[in-house]
Design an enzyme around this catalytic site. Structure first.
Site: not given
Ligand SMILES: Cc1ncc(COP(=O)(O)O)c(C=O)c1O
Length: 481
Positions: A187, A282, A310
């Site tokens: 994700y 990421d 986060k």
């Molecule tokens: C690994 C990862 N990348 C990107 C995101 C997306 O971040 P956001 O929810 O702040 O858009 C998340 C969200 O949980 C995530 O866990």
């Protein structure tokens, strides 16, 4: 900073984890026995009446009744009134040990006062937003660079999703190539090009409703940990104009739900170098949670670009950004004059003073308290305790952790993928329902988890909190038959 700088005291034996997960998925499910489950479900009817009223009414105004993906809890969502440290309280006055921690950002614990006070001061002096530059933007960018030297420049954005979008756009602008490769099941937020191969590896566009084919036509996925498959795709892509970037979560997709071998990131780095693709980490979950140096510091691998979310604002709103190589980040247009084609980024509220002051003091507090390591030790204690319970009751379940990211797999649903489509079709629904039930059973015992299978620990998780949590987990797990 104490001797140990990272949250992971010992990297999990990934082969052993997969052997245990394969064993779990090869057996019939061991769910909470039905009479006990009825008792747990009755908890919601009897003790969560106000939550039910509110979220039922919300269904008239809000699709599904709740707005956050993590809030779609079985049998119905609960409404939260108060959060502090390791706890949450719902509107009916029930108290829970909080292992959701808002989905990861609150490594210092929920609603941590020293950061809240700095944010309040900022609100009183400047308000949340002006549209013009504030010194805390600079302070935050410098602080991030100090801990993660690969972040030569940093661009703050509104969310992890936006950070990923921007990273991909910068990679394509810089390399002048089109294709982006991700790990199946990972994700990376919900931007058009990344809702592809979501959650279950090999599913491609299965969840891409409303997204034109063109938007995902330059996204590819490879099966978790299959470096051979990645290499084959990189070779093939060379004939199609090349790969702009490979994007990975450094502990493995879904916060390490499919964990990577320790040397995985180094090998992906080598492949990226061989094929002229940028490596995007990421670190939306791992950034600061694994340590102030992030996963890149822990694994000793330097990405070209890093996505933040986060923890970068300590749980305050508008948590996102992208940083990395100066030459790549300089492809962004906003605020930069100059020649040539620039990658467009924006956002009315991006890099607002509130988010920047929150991020700056959250990271300062992590430095001062060594929060990532303390949270990691809590994760170790929780995992060791869960494994002891699993062994004591002869269960096939699997607990492992990467520091403060703790996985408790009871249904093995995350191991299903398109390589075995018959098993996937047959077992996805029942195994998914089982973890929903497990989540409900934990909640009825005063434990909030992420989707019934993941826990984020924080600095607020003292030994006493973890031990109390373990006795509640045992109450549930000992009823699994
Ligand atoms: C690994 C990862 N990348 C990107 C995101 C997306 O971040 P956001 O929810 O702040 O858009 C998340 C969200 O949980 C995530 O866990």
């Amino acid at each position: 900073m104490s001797e140990q700088q990272y949250a992971i005291s010992q990297y999990p034996d990934v082969d052993e984890v997969y052997a245990r997960l394969n064993n779990l998925i090869s057996q019939p499910m061991r769910s909470v026995r039905p009479e006990k489950m009825q008792e747990y479900l009755a908890y919601f009817d009897n003790n969560c009446k106000r939550s039910k009223e509110l979220t039922d009414e919300a269904k008239t105004y809000i699709p599904g009744g709740v707005q956050h993906n993590l809030a779609f809890n079985y049998p119905f969502p609960i409404a939260i009134e108060k959060a502090a440290d390791a706890y949450m309280w719902d509107v009916d006055g029930n108290k829970y040990i909080d292992f959701l921690q808002a989905g990861g950002p609150t490594i210092l614990g929920s609603n941590y006062a020293p950061v809240r006070e700095k944010v309040t001061e900022m609100l009183q002096s400047c308000g949340p937003v002006t549209g013009l530059f504030h010194e805390y933007e600079l302070k935050l960018a410098k602080l991030i660079q100090q801990h993660m030297p690969s972040i030569e420049m940093f661009r703050m954005l509104g969310s992890g999703t936006e950070g990923v979008m921007a990273a991909i756009r910068a990679a394509r602008t810089f390399t002048k190539k089109r294709i982006v490769i991700k790990v199946g099941g990972a994700y990376h937020g919900w931007s058009d090009s990344m809702v592809f191969g979501l959650h279950v590896p090999g599913t491609g566009r299965l969840e891409s409703a409303g997204i034109p084919w063109g938007a995902t036509s330059s996204t590819e996925e490879f099966f978790p940990n299959s470096l051979g498959a990645l290499k084959r795709q990189l070779i093939l892509n060379r004939l199609l104009g090349g790969t702009a970037a490979v994007i990975v979560e450094p502990v493995g997709p879904e916060s390490g739900t499919r964990p990577v071998p320790f040397d995985f990131n180094r090998k992906v780095r080598e492949l990226c170098d061989e094929f002229g693709a940028l490596l995007i980490f990421d670190e939306v979950v791992t950034g600061f949670r694994l340590g102030l140096g992030g996963a890149q510091g822990y694994f000793g691998v330097k990405p070209d670009l890093t996505v933040f979310g986060k923890c970068v604002t300590g749980g305050f709103p508008m948590a996102g950004g992208v940083g990395g190589r100066r030459d790549v980040i300089m492809t962004f247009a906003a605020g930069i004059g100059g020649i040539g084609k620039k990658a467009y980024v924006g956002g009315t509220l991006s890099a607002n003073p509130l988010s920047c002051v929150a991020g700056y003091y959250a990271i300062k507090e992590m430095e001062r308290t060594n929060a990532p390591v303390i949270a990691g030790k809590a994760g170790d204690r929780l995992t060791a305790g869960l494994n002891a319970i699993i062994e004591k009751h002869g269960l096939p379940f699997v607990a492992y952790n990467q520091g403060s990211i703790v996985h408790l797999e009871t249904s093995g649903v995350m191991l299903l993928d398109f390589r075995n489509p018959i098993r996937l079709a047959k077992e996805l629904k029942p195994r998914k329902h089982m973890i929903e039930q497990m989540g409900a059973a934990y909640m009825a015992n005063g434990l909030i988890t992420l989707a019934g299978s993941r826990m984020y620990t924080s600095m607020a998780d003292t030994d006493a909190v973890i031990d109390e949590a373990l006795s509640r987990f045992e109450a549930v797990l000992s009823e699994c038959v």
